[in-house]
Design a protein around this motif. Structure first.
Motif, PDB file in Angstrom:
ATOM      1  N   LEU A  73       0.835  -1.200   0.000  1.00 54.52           N
ATOM      2  CA  LEU A  73       0.000   0.000   0.000  1.00 54.52           C
ATOM      3  C   LEU A  73       0.874   1.256   0.000  1.00 54.52           C
ATOM      4  CD1 LEU A  73      -2.630  -1.039   2.693  1.00 54.52           C
ATOM      5  CD2 LEU A  73      -2.834  -1.195   0.210  1.00 54.52           C
ATOM      6  N   ASN A  74       0.545   2.194  -0.837  1.00 55.96           N
ATOM      7  CA  ASN A  74       1.201   3.506  -0.858  1.00 55.96           C
ATOM      8  C   ASN A  74       2.719   3.434  -0.964  1.00 55.96           C
ATOM      9  OD1 ASN A  74      -1.363   4.738  -0.472  1.00 55.96           O
ATOM     10  ND2 ASN A  74      -1.205   4.286   1.713  1.00 55.96           N
ATOM     11  N   ALA A  75       3.234   2.446  -1.663  1.00 50.93           N
ATOM     12  CA  ALA A  75       4.686   2.298  -1.786  1.00 50.93           C
ATOM     13  C   ALA A  75       5.259   3.253  -2.827  1.00 50.93           C
ATOM     14  CB  ALA A  75       5.049   0.859  -2.133  1.00 50.93           C
ATOM     15  N   GLY A  76       4.433   3.713  -3.770  1.00 52.20           N
ATOM     16  CA  GLY A  76       4.897   4.643  -4.783  1.00 52.20           C
ATOM     17  C   GLY A  76       5.892   4.044  -5.753  1.00 52.20           C
ATOM     18  N   LEU A  77       5.818   2.729  -5.955  1.00 57.42           N
ATOM     19  CA  LEU A  77       6.755   2.077  -6.876  1.00 57.42           C
ATOM     20  C   LEU A  77       6.393   2.386  -8.323  1.00 57.42           C
ATOM     21  CD1 LEU A  77       7.080  -1.469  -5.254  1.00 57.42           C
ATOM     22  CD2 LEU A  77       8.661   0.448  -5.081  1.00 57.42           C
ATOM     23  N   PRO A  78       7.410   2.547  -9.185  1.00 57.25           N
ATOM     24  CA  PRO A  78       7.104   2.699 -10.601  1.00 57.25           C
ATOM     25  C   PRO A  78       6.500   1.408 -11.144  1.00 57.25           C
ATOM     26  CG  PRO A  78       9.482   2.561 -10.249  1.00 57.25           C
ATOM     27  CD  PRO A  78       8.838   2.559  -8.907  1.00 57.25           C
ATOM     28  N   VAL A  79       5.817   1.516 -12.262  1.00 58.43           N
ATOM     29  CA  VAL A  79       5.157   0.371 -12.890  1.00 58.43           C
ATOM     30  C   VAL A  79       5.669   0.251 -14.318  1.00 58.43           C
ATOM     31  CG1 VAL A  79       2.921  -0.578 -13.555  1.00 58.43           C
ATOM     32  CG2 VAL A  79       3.123   0.717 -11.446  1.00 58.43           C
ATOM     33  N   ASP A  80       5.985  -0.983 -14.742  1.00 55.44           N
ATOM     34  CA  ASP A  80       6.483  -1.185 -16.103  1.00 55.44           C
ATOM     35  C   ASP A  80       5.336  -1.199 -17.111  1.00 55.44           C
ATOM     36  OD1 ASP A  80       5.308  -3.727 -16.036  1.00 55.44           O
ATOM     37  OD2 ASP A  80       7.208  -4.795 -15.797  1.00 55.44           O
ATOM     38  N   GLY A  81       5.648  -1.435 -18.370  1.00 55.09           N
ATOM     39  CA  GLY A  81       4.653  -1.437 -19.439  1.00 55.09           C
ATOM     40  C   GLY A  81       3.600  -2.516 -19.312  1.00 55.09           C
ATOM     41  N   GLU A  82       3.883  -3.544 -18.502  1.00 56.21           N
ATOM     42  CA  GLU A  82       2.921  -4.625 -18.270  1.00 56.21           C
ATOM     43  C   GLU A  82       2.115  -4.404 -16.993  1.00 56.21           C
ATOM     44  OE1 GLU A  82       5.030  -8.344 -18.334  1.00 56.21           O
ATOM     45  OE2 GLU A  82       5.880  -7.955 -20.303  1.00 56.21           O
ATOM     46  N   GLY A  83       2.331  -3.252 -16.337  1.00 56.78           N
ATOM     47  CA  GLY A  83       1.601  -2.941 -15.117  1.00 56.78           C
ATOM     48  C   GLY A  83       2.180  -3.560 -13.862  1.00 56.78           C
ATOM     49  N   LYS A  84       3.417  -4.056 -13.942  1.00 59.30           N
ATOM     50  CA  LYS A  84       4.052  -4.696 -12.784  1.00 59.30           C
ATOM     51  C   LYS A  84       4.929  -3.681 -12.038  1.00 59.30           C
ATOM     52  CE  LYS A  84       4.290  -9.216 -14.977  1.00 59.30           C
ATOM     53  NZ  LYS A  84       5.179 -10.268 -15.470  1.00 59.30           N
ATOM     54  N   PRO A  85       4.732  -3.548 -10.714  1.00 53.62           N
ATOM     55  CA  PRO A  85       5.572  -2.629  -9.939  1.00 53.62           C
ATOM     56  C   PRO A  85       6.981  -3.193  -9.760  1.00 53.62           C
ATOM     57  CG  PRO A  85       4.008  -3.753  -8.509  1.00 53.62           C
ATOM     58  CD  PRO A  85       3.699  -4.191  -9.909  1.00 53.62           C
ATOM     59  N   TYR A  86       7.956  -2.284  -9.673  1.00 51.70           N
ATOM     60  CA  TYR A  86       9.351  -2.685  -9.513  1.00 51.70           C
ATOM     61  C   TYR A  86      10.112  -1.603  -8.751  1.00 51.70           C
ATOM     62  CZ  TYR A  86      10.306   0.604 -13.307  1.00 51.70           C
ATOM     63  OH  TYR A  86      10.401   1.749 -14.072  1.00 51.70           O
ATOM     64  N   LEU A  87      11.297  -1.967  -8.287  1.00 51.42           N
ATOM     65  CA  LEU A  87      12.229  -1.004  -7.709  1.00 51.42           C
ATOM     66  C   LEU A  87      13.204  -0.608  -8.802  1.00 51.42           C
ATOM     67  CD1 LEU A  87      13.441  -2.293  -4.202  1.00 51.42           C
ATOM     68  CD2 LEU A  87      12.154  -0.228  -4.701  1.00 51.42           C
ATOM     69  N   ALA A  88      13.399   0.676  -8.975  1.00 51.70           N
ATOM     70  CA  ALA A  88      14.404   1.165  -9.917  1.00 51.70           C
ATOM     71  C   ALA A  88      15.758   1.189  -9.204  1.00 51.70           C
ATOM     72  CB  ALA A  88      14.030   2.564 -10.388  1.00 51.70           C
ATOM     73  N   ALA A  89      16.827   1.225  -9.978  1.00 49.47           N
ATOM     74  CA  ALA A  89      18.170   1.290  -9.402  1.00 49.47           C
ATOM     75  C   ALA A  89      18.263   2.507  -8.484  1.00 49.47           C
ATOM     76  CB  ALA A  89      19.211   1.373 -10.512  1.00 49.47           C
ATOM     77  N   GLY A  90      18.775   2.285  -7.274  1.00 54.63           N
ATOM     78  CA  GLY A  90      18.919   3.357  -6.300  1.00 54.63           C
ATOM     79  C   GLY A  90      17.692   3.576  -5.439  1.00 54.63           C
ATOM     80  N   GLN A  91      16.670   2.778  -5.626  1.00 57.67           N
ATOM     81  CA  GLN A  91      15.416   2.948  -4.900  1.00 57.67           C
ATOM     82  C   GLN A  91      15.338   2.002  -3.700  1.00 57.67           C
ATOM     83  OE1 GLN A  91      11.985   2.370  -7.428  1.00 57.67           O
ATOM     84  NE2 GLN A  91      10.827   3.950  -6.373  1.00 57.67           N
ATOM     85  N   GLN A  92      14.507   2.373  -2.738  1.00 55.93           N
ATOM     86  CA  GLN A  92      14.286   1.577  -1.527  1.00 55.93           C
ATOM     87  C   GLN A  92      12.792   1.557  -1.245  1.00 55.93           C
ATOM     88  OE1 GLN A  92      16.785   2.573   1.903  1.00 55.93           O
ATOM     89  NE2 GLN A  92      14.897   2.917   3.046  1.00 55.93           N
ATOM     90  N   VAL A  93      12.320   0.458  -0.634  1.00 57.22           N
ATOM     91  CA  VAL A  93      10.904   0.352  -0.276  1.00 57.22           C
ATOM     92  C   VAL A  93      10.786  -0.296   1.105  1.00 57.22           C
ATOM     93  CG1 VAL A  93      10.527  -1.910  -1.360  1.00 57.22           C
ATOM     94  CG2 VAL A  93       8.612  -0.332  -1.106  1.00 57.22           C
ATOM     95  N   THR A  94       9.802   0.151   1.875  1.00 56.58           N
ATOM     96  CA  THR A  94       9.516  -0.454   3.167  1.00 56.58           C
ATOM     97  C   THR A  94       8.582  -1.631   2.944  1.00 56.58           C
ATOM     98  OG1 THR A  94       9.801   1.644   4.332  1.00 56.58           O
ATOM     99  CG2 THR A  94       8.504  -0.073   5.448  1.00 56.58           C
ATOM    100  N   LEU A  95       8.990  -2.807   3.394  1.00 52.38           N
ATOM    101  CA  LEU A  95       8.169  -4.004   3.242  1.00 52.38           C
ATOM    102  C   LEU A  95       7.307  -4.264   4.478  1.00 52.38           C
ATOM    103  CD1 LEU A  95      10.740  -6.420   1.577  1.00 52.38           C
ATOM    104  CD2 LEU A  95       8.997  -5.007   0.485  1.00 52.38           C
ATOM    105  N   PHE A  96       7.786  -3.826   5.637  1.00 55.15           N
ATOM    106  CA  PHE A  96       6.991  -3.971   6.850  1.00 55.15           C
ATOM    107  C   PHE A  96       7.376  -2.873   7.822  1.00 55.15           C
ATOM    108  CE2 PHE A  96       6.371  -5.344  11.229  1.00 55.15           C
ATOM    109  CZ  PHE A  96       5.013  -5.605  11.219  1.00 55.15           C
ATOM    110  N   LYS A  97       6.355  -2.252   8.410  1.00 53.84           N
ATOM    111  CA  LYS A  97       6.564  -1.237   9.431  1.00 53.84           C
ATOM    112  C   LYS A  97       5.352  -1.252  10.342  1.00 53.84           C
ATOM    113  CE  LYS A  97       7.602   3.641  10.021  1.00 53.84           C
ATOM    114  NZ  LYS A  97       7.829   4.908   9.328  1.00 53.84           N
ATOM    115  N   TYR A  98       5.596  -1.160  11.634  1.00 51.00           N
ATOM    116  CA  TYR A  98       4.483  -1.121  12.580  1.00 51.00           C
ATOM    117  C   TYR A  98       3.713   0.180  12.410  1.00 51.00           C
ATOM    118  CZ  TYR A  98       5.982  -5.159  15.241  1.00 51.00           C
ATOM    119  OH  TYR A  98       6.303  -6.425  15.620  1.00 51.00           O
ATOM    120  N   HIS A  99       2.414   0.077  12.413  1.00 51.55           N
ATOM    121  CA  HIS A  99       1.535   1.243  12.392  1.00 51.55           C
ATOM    122  C   HIS A  99       0.723   1.188  13.675  1.00 51.55           C
ATOM    123  CE1 HIS A  99       2.450   2.138   8.218  1.00 51.55           C
ATOM    124  NE2 HIS A  99       2.339   0.850   7.974  1.00 51.55           N
TER     125      HIS A  99
END
Length: 134
Positions: free
Chosen positions: A75-101
């Motif tokens: 949710l709300n990761a802001g990942l880019p999406v490729d031409g097939e609609g699949k989200p990915y991490l671009a080079a130099g990017q970071q994403v949170t996979l789990f964080k307590y809310h």
């Protein structure tokens, strides 16, 4: 064929503990084809549940992409999406996979095996690796 060095990229999972310490786990080895994965030869990277977790991707190829099973449910990761609609991490990017809310229960990854795939060098070269949350 194992691809362990000189890949030009790095995939790092980082656990962040309550006292602020960080534990980095580098994802290796990769194989060029998922069907080459040998349970007896290749181990799993074990990631702990319920510990804040980030994933970072670096590459010497600025157009490289890192895909992982489950990116589509973040949710709300802001990942880019490729031409097939699949989200990915671009080079130099970071994403949170789990964080307590404090006010919501959000557990995008359940215990299991997940595949990480890297597309790099201007063509669809697949490097695959499995990891396990427990």
């Amino acid at each position: 064929m194992d691809t362990q060095s000189n890949t030009g990229f790095s995939v790092v999972f980082t656990h962040i503990y309550q006292d602020g310490t960080r534990e980095e786990k580098v994802l290796t080895p990769f194989v060029e084809n998922l069907y080459e994965w040998d349970e007896g030869k290749h181990g799993y990277l074990i990631l702990r549940e319920y510990i804040p977790l980030e994933l970072s991707f670096t590459s010497t190829d600025e157009d490289a992409k890192c895909y992982m099973d489950g990116f589509d449910i973040l949710l709300n990761a802001g990942l880019p999406v490729d031409g097939e609609g699949k989200p990915y991490l671009a080079a130099g990017q970071q994403v949170t996979l789990f964080k307590y809310h404090s006010n919501e229960e959000y557990y995008p990854y359940i215990p299991g095996i997940y595949c990480v795939t890297i597309h790099a060098r201007g063509k669809k070269i697949l490097f695959a690796r499995k990891n396990h949350f427990k």
